[in-house]
Motif scaffolding. Sequence first.
Motif, PDB file in Angstrom:
ATOM      1  N   GLY A   1       0.775  -1.233   0.000  1.00  0.00           N
ATOM      2  CA  GLY A   1       0.000   0.000   0.000  1.00  0.00           C
ATOM      3  C   GLY A   1       0.804   1.280   0.000  1.00  0.00           C
ATOM      4  N   LYS A   2       2.129   1.182  -0.182  1.00  0.00           N
ATOM      5  CA  LYS A   2       2.966   2.377  -0.195  1.00  0.00           C
ATOM      6  C   LYS A   2       4.125   2.190  -1.166  1.00  0.00           C
ATOM      7  N   PRO A   3       4.762   3.278  -1.563  1.00  0.00           N
ATOM      8  CA  PRO A   3       5.876   3.152  -2.508  1.00  0.00           C
ATOM      9  C   PRO A   3       6.978   2.247  -1.971  1.00  0.00           C
ATOM     10  N   SER A   4       7.485   1.393  -2.858  1.00  0.00           N
ATOM     11  CA  SER A   4       8.559   0.476  -2.468  1.00  0.00           C
ATOM     12  C   SER A   4       9.901   0.893  -3.053  1.00  0.00           C
ATOM     13  N   GLY A   5       9.925   2.047  -3.715  1.00  0.00           N
ATOM     14  CA  GLY A   5      11.146   2.571  -4.291  1.00  0.00           C
ATOM     15  C   GLY A   5      10.912   3.976  -4.789  1.00  0.00           C
ATOM     16  N   PRO A   6      11.942   4.643  -5.281  1.00  0.00           N
ATOM     17  CA  PRO A   6      11.778   6.014  -5.779  1.00  0.00           C
ATOM     18  C   PRO A   6      10.941   6.048  -7.055  1.00  0.00           C
ATOM     19  N   TRP A   7      10.404   7.227  -7.351  1.00  0.00           N
ATOM     20  CA  TRP A   7       9.624   7.350  -8.584  1.00  0.00           C
ATOM     21  C   TRP A   7      10.544   7.292  -9.797  1.00  0.00           C
ATOM     22  N   GLU A   8       9.976   6.831 -10.904  1.00  0.00           N
ATOM     23  CA  GLU A   8      10.735   6.634 -12.140  1.00  0.00           C
ATOM     24  C   GLU A   8      10.066   7.379 -13.289  1.00  0.00           C
ATOM     25  N   VAL A   9      10.824   7.580 -14.347  1.00  0.00           N
ATOM     26  CA  VAL A   9      10.263   8.088 -15.597  1.00  0.00           C
ATOM     27  C   VAL A   9       9.863   6.884 -16.431  1.00  0.00           C
ATOM     28  N   PHE A  10       8.595   6.819 -16.830  1.00  0.00           N
ATOM     29  CA  PHE A  10       8.115   5.694 -17.635  1.00  0.00           C
ATOM     30  C   PHE A  10       7.986   6.068 -19.107  1.00  0.00           C
ATOM     31  N   ALA A  11       7.433   7.228 -19.390  1.00  0.00           N
ATOM     32  CA  ALA A  11       7.260   7.665 -20.787  1.00  0.00           C
ATOM     33  C   ALA A  11       7.591   9.142 -20.883  1.00  0.00           C
ATOM     34  N   ASP A  12       8.515   9.484 -21.764  1.00  0.00           N
ATOM     35  CA  ASP A  12       8.907  10.876 -21.969  1.00  0.00           C
ATOM     36  C   ASP A  12       8.934  11.144 -23.471  1.00  0.00           C
ATOM     37  N   GLY A  13       9.019  12.426 -23.824  1.00  0.00           N
ATOM     38  CA  GLY A  13       9.064  12.801 -25.224  1.00  0.00           C
ATOM     39  C   GLY A  13       7.801  13.473 -25.710  1.00  0.00           C
ATOM     40  N   PHE A  14       6.838  13.642 -24.845  1.00  0.00           N
ATOM     41  CA  PHE A  14       5.580  14.269 -25.238  1.00  0.00           C
ATOM     42  C   PHE A  14       5.802  15.688 -25.769  1.00  0.00           C
ATOM     43  N   ALA A  15       6.661  16.442 -25.092  1.00  0.00           N
ATOM     44  CA  ALA A  15       6.864  17.850 -25.461  1.00  0.00           C
ATOM     45  C   ALA A  15       7.624  18.006 -26.767  1.00  0.00           C
ATOM     46  N   GLN A  16       8.355  16.958 -27.184  1.00  0.00           N
ATOM     47  CA  GLN A  16       9.153  16.981 -28.408  1.00  0.00           C
ATOM     48  C   GLN A  16      10.297  17.989 -28.353  1.00  0.00           C
TER      49      GLN A  16
END
Length: 586
Positions: free
Chosen positions: A384-399
């Motif tokens: 029920g809680k984060p088990s690690g640091p946040w990650e980047v999953f999808a990038d490139g939207f801004a181009q």
Amino acid sequence: MMKNISFSAINRFAYFSLMFGLVLLVACQPEVKLPKGDSDNGGLTLPGGFEAVVVADSIGRARHLTVRENGDIYVKLRVANDEGQGIVALRDTDDDGKADIVNVFGDYPEIGSYGTGMEIYNGYLYFSTAGDVFRIRIDPEKLVPEGEAELIMRDDYKNAEHGYEHIAKPLAFDNEGNMYVPFGSPGDVCQEFNRRPGMAGMFPCPQLEWHGGIWRFDANKLNQTQKDGYRYATGIRSVVAMDWNDKENSLYVVQHGRDNLYRTWPDLYSRWESAVFPSEEFFKVEDGTNGGWPYYYYDQIRGKKLLNPEYGGDKELATGADTVSMPIMGFPGHYAPNDLFFYTGDQFPERYKDGAFVAFHGSTIRGPYPQAGYFVGFVPFEGGKPSGPWEVFADGFAQLDTIVNTGDAAARPMGLSMGPDGSLYVTESVKGKIWRIMYPGDKEDFSDGDLEELAKRKESRTNIRKPDEEKDNLEKGLLEVGAQTYNVYCATCHQANGLGDGTRFPTLSGTKWVRGNKKELINVLLQGLEGQIEVDGVQYNGIMPAHSFLSDAEIAGVLTYIRKSFGNNSSSISAVEVSNARKEIK
């Protein structure tokens, strides 16, 4: 013979028979066939092994979405079209991943902008405008529902006399017939006059009676107003990202933190601090949760709640912070979390199971540092809680990497949903593109090495990493280039102090020509100006030659310099904006 067989032997025989049957059943299940991803993944950078296909493009300013069990997609637009329709229905009939049927529908009063909620619950399509929550029954045989929209809840806008911000109404549903709706704060920090520099906050904050929290409603009762609901949580400033976590049987939200620390308290906060603070807080929300707004904000670097300066804070005081809820995670400031989705599918590698995807729509007020966000993040979960640091999953939207102004971004990720096969769908709000993200390979082949490229982006891309206080100050370079260009091409007429001569050449100080619409100002430089104009009550009738021979960077620099000098304090102009204006002229 049979009576000589032991009971345990019979049990073993039954067990192995059952296991053989289950293996045979699984082997006979039809394999889910995924469409082929686009060669460039629709412009996205994803972890290794993932692919993306663009389902649709330019459907309108898309907000939240939901996907039906048959794969049909429903998207809420920010505002309705000219016919008053604000929902887009999409269907892929040939399984190539591309929507070949796109219908816009909706027959309901669109109150305000920021329509956002879109959820399927108990056979109904629930959706929201800024002021209302509706539902319409889904027809099992048809893409577009044909019944009338039923009003579930209407916001009666209490405290509207103080103005109203944070009006979006995302939706979440539990498993007991309840609907959860946030009512955002009508202002920034609960002041008598909203966003007034140096003004103390009201205590106790009267806005908390009807705003700055989450209310629970009967999901099946018609024509409710806010008083018919139950205040489930308080002290939560603005929520657009929320989801019900079935595994934990609990509501989770990611709130937008407050704005303008530097603008309202320049003697206390630097522009850098105002860009990176306060945190966007990730909360597990239970009955009675108090997130601490407007009295506290969260410093994600130090991991502690601090008093807001409107309530006596000095960047160190945390008096009473132990009486409010701490976030389960703090993201950097102004990422603008606009959707949250807990992944329950089986298509993605096991590490994503039950984890949280967050769509960061992107900042607007981080200047003079690069705007940040504009990506989809992931938070692994356990217990029920984060088990690690946040990650980047999808990038490139801004181009592009360095985003000077929000309008420079080609796309801003907005909504998240999952298809019946476990694909993740993402909308964006600039033109209305939809991506379908898939993992077509063997899940057992996924490894930490497949995360390396996104891990590098987290530390290197200016739309994600923490800005360097000196090197990433964009105005420093813009103002230097702008000052040089101004002295060469502008100072002769408008004078070195920008005040003009009062007869032939107008002032550049405090005028709407400079501080107003950026596109109009860019066009003046690109196309020149002639004929009579009025500036601060004075008539001028001269000719300003076109300066289209200057590069996009030079024009961006000089206009930023003008908008930041001579008593002006307006936002920067980027080379991308100049380039776009130049293309429109051609």
